[in-house]
Design a protein around this motif. Sequence first.
Motif, PDB file in Angstrom:
ATOM      1  N   LEU A 182      32.978  34.756  34.814  1.00 47.30           N
ATOM      2  CA  LEU A 182      31.851  35.506  34.708  1.00 47.30           C
ATOM      3  C   LEU A 182      32.269  36.773  35.776  1.00 47.30           C
ATOM      4  O   LEU A 182      31.908  37.908  35.609  1.00 47.30           O
ATOM      5  N   LEU A 183      32.866  36.320  36.925  1.00 46.04           N
ATOM      6  CA  LEU A 183      33.323  37.393  37.894  1.00 46.04           C
ATOM      7  C   LEU A 183      34.324  38.376  37.198  1.00 46.04           C
ATOM      8  O   LEU A 183      34.246  39.653  37.444  1.00 46.04           O
ATOM      9  N   ASN A 184      35.332  38.064  36.718  1.00 44.67           N
ATOM     10  CA  ASN A 184      36.099  38.853  36.146  1.00 44.67           C
ATOM     11  C   ASN A 184      35.694  39.722  35.018  1.00 44.67           C
ATOM     12  O   ASN A 184      35.962  40.792  34.935  1.00 44.67           O
ATOM     13  N   LYS A 185      34.594  39.299  34.161  1.00 44.70           N
ATOM     14  CA  LYS A 185      34.013  40.045  33.222  1.00 44.70           C
ATOM     15  C   LYS A 185      33.208  41.125  33.803  1.00 44.70           C
ATOM     16  O   LYS A 185      32.896  42.244  33.339  1.00 44.70           O
ATOM     17  N   LEU A 186      32.604  40.860  35.121  1.00 48.14           N
ATOM     18  CA  LEU A 186      31.833  42.037  35.939  1.00 48.14           C
ATOM     19  C   LEU A 186      32.647  42.923  36.634  1.00 48.14           C
ATOM     20  O   LEU A 186      32.132  43.866  37.086  1.00 48.14           O
ATOM     21  N   GLY A 187      33.969  42.818  36.606  1.00 45.98           N
ATOM     22  CA  GLY A 187      34.920  43.620  37.148  1.00 45.98           C
ATOM     23  C   GLY A 187      35.498  43.155  38.546  1.00 45.98           C
ATOM     24  O   GLY A 187      36.068  44.084  39.199  1.00 45.98           O
ATOM     25  N   VAL A 188      34.980  41.806  38.741  1.00 43.29           N
ATOM     26  CA  VAL A 188      35.527  41.212  40.137  1.00 43.29           C
ATOM     27  C   VAL A 188      36.634  40.558  40.097  1.00 43.29           C
ATOM     28  O   VAL A 188      36.677  39.465  39.540  1.00 43.29           O
ATOM     29  N   THR A 189      37.728  41.123  40.606  1.00 39.72           N
ATOM     30  CA  THR A 189      39.062  40.309  40.480  1.00 39.72           C
ATOM     31  C   THR A 189      39.718  40.214  41.825  1.00 39.72           C
ATOM     32  O   THR A 189      40.738  39.117  41.730  1.00 39.72           O
ATOM     33  N   ARG A 190      39.385  40.755  43.080  1.00 40.44           N
ATOM     34  CA  ARG A 190      40.445  40.583  43.904  1.00 40.44           C
ATOM     35  C   ARG A 190      39.512  40.175  45.298  1.00 40.44           C
ATOM     36  O   ARG A 190      38.269  40.274  45.428  1.00 40.44           O
ATOM     37  N   PHE A 191      40.183  39.584  46.204  1.00 38.20           N
ATOM     38  CA  PHE A 191      39.656  39.406  47.693  1.00 38.20           C
ATOM     39  C   PHE A 191      38.992  40.203  48.388  1.00 38.20           C
ATOM     40  O   PHE A 191      37.831  40.259  48.969  1.00 38.20           O
ATOM     41  N   ASP A 192      40.093  41.374  48.424  1.00 36.18           N
ATOM     42  CA  ASP A 192      39.735  42.601  49.432  1.00 36.18           C
ATOM     43  C   ASP A 192      38.336  43.383  48.738  1.00 36.18           C
ATOM     44  O   ASP A 192      37.682  43.868  49.462  1.00 36.18           O
ATOM     45  N   LEU A 228      41.284  35.327  52.975  1.00 37.46           N
ATOM     46  CA  LEU A 228      42.238  35.175  52.014  1.00 37.46           C
ATOM     47  C   LEU A 228      42.778  36.592  51.614  1.00 37.46           C
ATOM     48  O   LEU A 228      44.106  36.911  51.109  1.00 37.46           O
ATOM     49  N   ALA A 229      42.041  37.745  51.859  1.00 40.12           N
ATOM     50  CA  ALA A 229      42.702  39.178  51.735  1.00 40.12           C
ATOM     51  C   ALA A 229      43.784  39.395  52.499  1.00 40.12           C
ATOM     52  O   ALA A 229      44.701  40.025  52.323  1.00 40.12           O
ATOM     53  N   LYS A 230      43.603  38.818  53.901  1.00 35.79           N
ATOM     54  CA  LYS A 230      44.737  39.010  54.944  1.00 35.79           C
ATOM     55  C   LYS A 230      45.917  38.013  54.728  1.00 35.79           C
ATOM     56  O   LYS A 230      46.681  37.934  55.591  1.00 35.79           O
TER      57      LYS A 230
END
Length: 215
Positions: free
Chosen positions: A154-164, A200-202
Motif C-alpha cells: 500500500l505504501l509503495n502505491k502511495l509513492g512511499v518507498t524509502r526510509f529517508d 534505518l536511513a543512517k
Amino acid sequence: MISLISANWLLFLIALLIGVATAFWAWAVSGRESTSDYFDADDGLLEKAGDAVVPAPEPAPAPAPEPVAPTPAPTPASAPAPTPAPKTVAAPAAAAAAAIPAAKAEPKPRARKRPVVAETAPPPPPGKPKIAPAKGDPDNLRLIKGVGPKLNTLLNKLGVTRFDQIAEWKEAEIQEVDQYLESFSGRITRDSWIDQAKYLAKDDIAGFEKKYGKL
C-alpha cells in the motif's frame, strides 16, 4: 460403852445391818407361809371363785360370702356400614371446558438486537498524498516494526518507498498519509515509523536493534 462403840463403829454398823437383814428375812418367810395357808384347797374358796366366773360365749363364725358370677363384657355394637357418596354428574358445559386443552400463553416477542456494524475506515481520497517524492532506489520498508507485506504494498502505491522519505515527515505529512492507509490508520504514530526510519536511513543497525529488537 460409848468409847467402845466409837472405837469400833464400823463393826457395830455392819452387825446392825446384818441384824436388820435377818429380821426382814424372817418376817418375809413367815408372811409367805401364812398366805399359802390362807389359800389352801380345803377351804373351797378357789372353787367358789371359779364357780362365780362365767366364761363369755364364743362368737359365732361369720357366714362365708356367696360367690358372685362375673358380669359378661358388653359386646361392641357393630359399626354401621358407610353410606356411599352420591356420584356427581358434571354439567355438559363444565365437561366441555375440561375437554378443551388450555391455550398456550403466547411467547413475548424478543427484543431485536441491533446489528453490530463493523467500523470501517473511510475510503481514501482519490489520487496520492501530497508528500515529497522518493529519491533513489526503494528500500525494504518491511524492516520497520509494524509494517507487513500488505502495508508495504500500500505504501509503495502511495509513492512511499524509502526510509529517508519517512524519516523527514512532520505532523502535516503524517496526517496526509494517514488518511490513505485505510484500516492501518494510526499506525505511523503508534509504531514510531519516523524514529525507526531515522535509524534505518543512517544504516545504524546496532542502535535500531538496541531500541526495537532484532531485525
